[in-house]
Design a protein around this motif. Structure first.
Motif, short mmCIF file in Angstrom:
data_model
loop_
_atom_site.label_atom_id
_atom_site.label_comp_id
_atom_site.label_asym_id
_atom_site.label_seq_id
_atom_site.Cartn_x
_atom_site.Cartn_y
_atom_site.Cartn_z
N ARG A 58 0.83 -1.21 0.00
CA ARG A 58 0.00 0.00 0.00
C ARG A 58 0.87 1.26 0.00
N ILE A 59 1.93 1.24 0.80
CA ILE A 59 2.84 2.38 0.86
C ILE A 59 3.56 2.55 -0.48
N LEU A 60 4.03 1.46 -1.04
CA LEU A 60 4.69 1.51 -2.35
C LEU A 60 3.76 2.11 -3.40
N ILE A 61 2.52 1.68 -3.41
CA ILE A 61 1.55 2.18 -4.38
C ILE A 61 1.30 3.67 -4.15
N ALA A 62 1.07 4.06 -2.90
CA ALA A 62 0.83 5.49 -2.61
C ALA A 62 2.04 6.34 -2.98
N ASP A 63 3.23 5.88 -2.62
CA ASP A 63 4.45 6.64 -2.95
C ASP A 63 4.63 6.76 -4.47
N THR A 64 4.36 5.69 -5.18
CA THR A 64 4.47 5.72 -6.63
C THR A 64 3.42 6.64 -7.24
N GLY A 85 -2.02 11.41 -15.49
CA GLY A 85 -1.23 10.19 -15.55
C GLY A 85 -1.52 9.20 -14.44
N LEU A 86 -2.43 9.56 -13.54
CA LEU A 86 -2.73 8.70 -12.40
C LEU A 86 -3.79 7.67 -12.78
N THR A 87 -3.31 6.53 -13.24
CA THR A 87 -4.20 5.41 -13.53
C THR A 87 -3.67 4.19 -12.78
N HIS A 88 -4.55 3.26 -12.53
CA HIS A 88 -4.13 2.04 -11.84
C HIS A 88 -3.04 1.32 -12.64
N ARG A 89 -3.22 1.25 -13.92
CA ARG A 89 -2.26 0.57 -14.79
C ARG A 89 -0.89 1.26 -14.76
N ALA A 90 -0.91 2.59 -14.80
CA ALA A 90 0.36 3.34 -14.77
C ALA A 90 1.10 3.13 -13.46
N ILE A 91 0.36 3.06 -12.36
CA ILE A 91 1.00 2.85 -11.06
C ILE A 91 1.56 1.44 -10.97
N SER A 144 -2.58 -4.98 -9.43
CA SER A 144 -2.21 -4.81 -8.02
C SER A 144 -2.78 -3.54 -7.42
N THR A 145 -2.63 -2.43 -8.12
CA THR A 145 -3.12 -1.17 -7.59
C THR A 145 -4.63 -1.21 -7.40
N SER A 146 -5.34 -1.75 -8.37
CA SER A 146 -6.80 -1.80 -8.23
C SER A 146 -7.23 -2.80 -7.17
N TYR A 147 -6.41 -3.78 -6.85
CA TYR A 147 -6.72 -4.71 -5.76
C TYR A 147 -6.73 -3.96 -4.43
N TYR A 148 -5.75 -3.11 -4.21
CA TYR A 148 -5.63 -2.39 -2.94
C TYR A 148 -6.48 -1.12 -2.91
N ARG A 189 -10.26 5.28 -8.37
CA ARG A 189 -9.31 6.39 -8.47
C ARG A 189 -9.42 7.28 -7.23
N THR A 190 -10.64 7.46 -6.74
CA THR A 190 -10.87 8.24 -5.53
C THR A 190 -10.13 7.61 -4.34
N ALA A 191 -10.20 6.30 -4.23
CA ALA A 191 -9.49 5.61 -3.14
C ALA A 191 -7.98 5.79 -3.28
N LEU A 192 -7.49 5.75 -4.49
CA LEU A 192 -6.05 5.94 -4.74
C LEU A 192 -5.63 7.36 -4.38
N ILE A 193 -6.42 8.34 -4.78
CA ILE A 193 -6.10 9.73 -4.44
C ILE A 193 -6.17 9.93 -2.93
N SER A 194 -7.16 9.34 -2.27
CA SER A 194 -7.26 9.44 -0.81
C SER A 194 -6.03 8.82 -0.14
#
Length: 190
Positions: A7-13, A25-31, A41-45, A49-54
């Motif tokens: 989760r930290i790796l994904i958020a940092d990326t 450029g913030l897409t699950h695939r790009a991350i 992986s990103t969409s699993y966690y 997109r709102t959850a990723l931005i949060s």
């Protein structure tokens, strides 16, 4: 890799991606690709997109607060030195994180479901500032913290993306400590 680490790796990326190419450029695939993670992986966690931005907001707030956690200033001069050092870090080695924070903040202004994450992050910064100002003798620490956070934001914004940001050198630690001292003096005077 454990779930919290991933989760930290994904958020940092995601933060790096937003700072580098913006929210477009913030897409699950790009991350997934940037973090060298298996597709999905990103969409699993972070399902949306709102959850990723949060997650980005939460991580930025966590890292920003960590920058202050190692120091518990006991005097106005020590507090100015700590704030000056943090401002210097945020304008240099932490520049990317601050750029992402501004980009994400603008998105929250346009997207109501993102406001709670931004609000939590802002409250944490103000609580930390209020505790420091109370220890330094502020009569109304919450009000003083609001001012100090706003002034700090103004300095950061001006030096990172303001009209003359690209033409002026980043102030050094001594100059930023002087700026921080003035902000603290003003916040504590009220």
């Amino acid at each position: 890799m454990s779930t919290p680490d991933r989760r930290i790796l994904i958020a940092d990326t995601a933060i790096t991606t937003v700072a580098t190419v913006g929210l477009r450029g913030l897409t699950h695939r790009a991350i997934d690709a940037a973090a060298a993670l298996p597709p999905g992986s990103t969409s699993y966690y972070f399902r949306t997109r709102t959850a990723l931005i949060s997650a980005c907001y939460a991580r930025i707030a966590e890292l920003d607060l960590e920058d202050f956690e190692s120091s518990r200033p006991v005097s106005r001069e020590a507090a100015a030195a700590v704030l000056g050092k943090v401002l210097c870090r945020w304008l240099t080695t932490g520049r990317e994180r601050q750029l992402a924070r501004y980009e994400l903040t603008l998105e929250a202004a346009r997207t109501p479901e993102l406001e709670p994450a931004l609000h939590r992050a802002g409250l944490a910064a103000r609580a930390r500032a209020a505790a420091m100002l109370e220890a330094l003798g502020a009569a109304r620490p919450a009000e003083a913290a609001d001012l100090l956070v706003a002034w700090t934001e103004g300095v950061l914004y001006d030096r990172l993306v303001g009209a003359t940001a690209r033409t002026r050198p980043v102030p050094g630690p001594a100059q930023l400590t002087t700026i921080a001292r003035r902000m603290l003096d003003a916040a504590l005077a009220g």
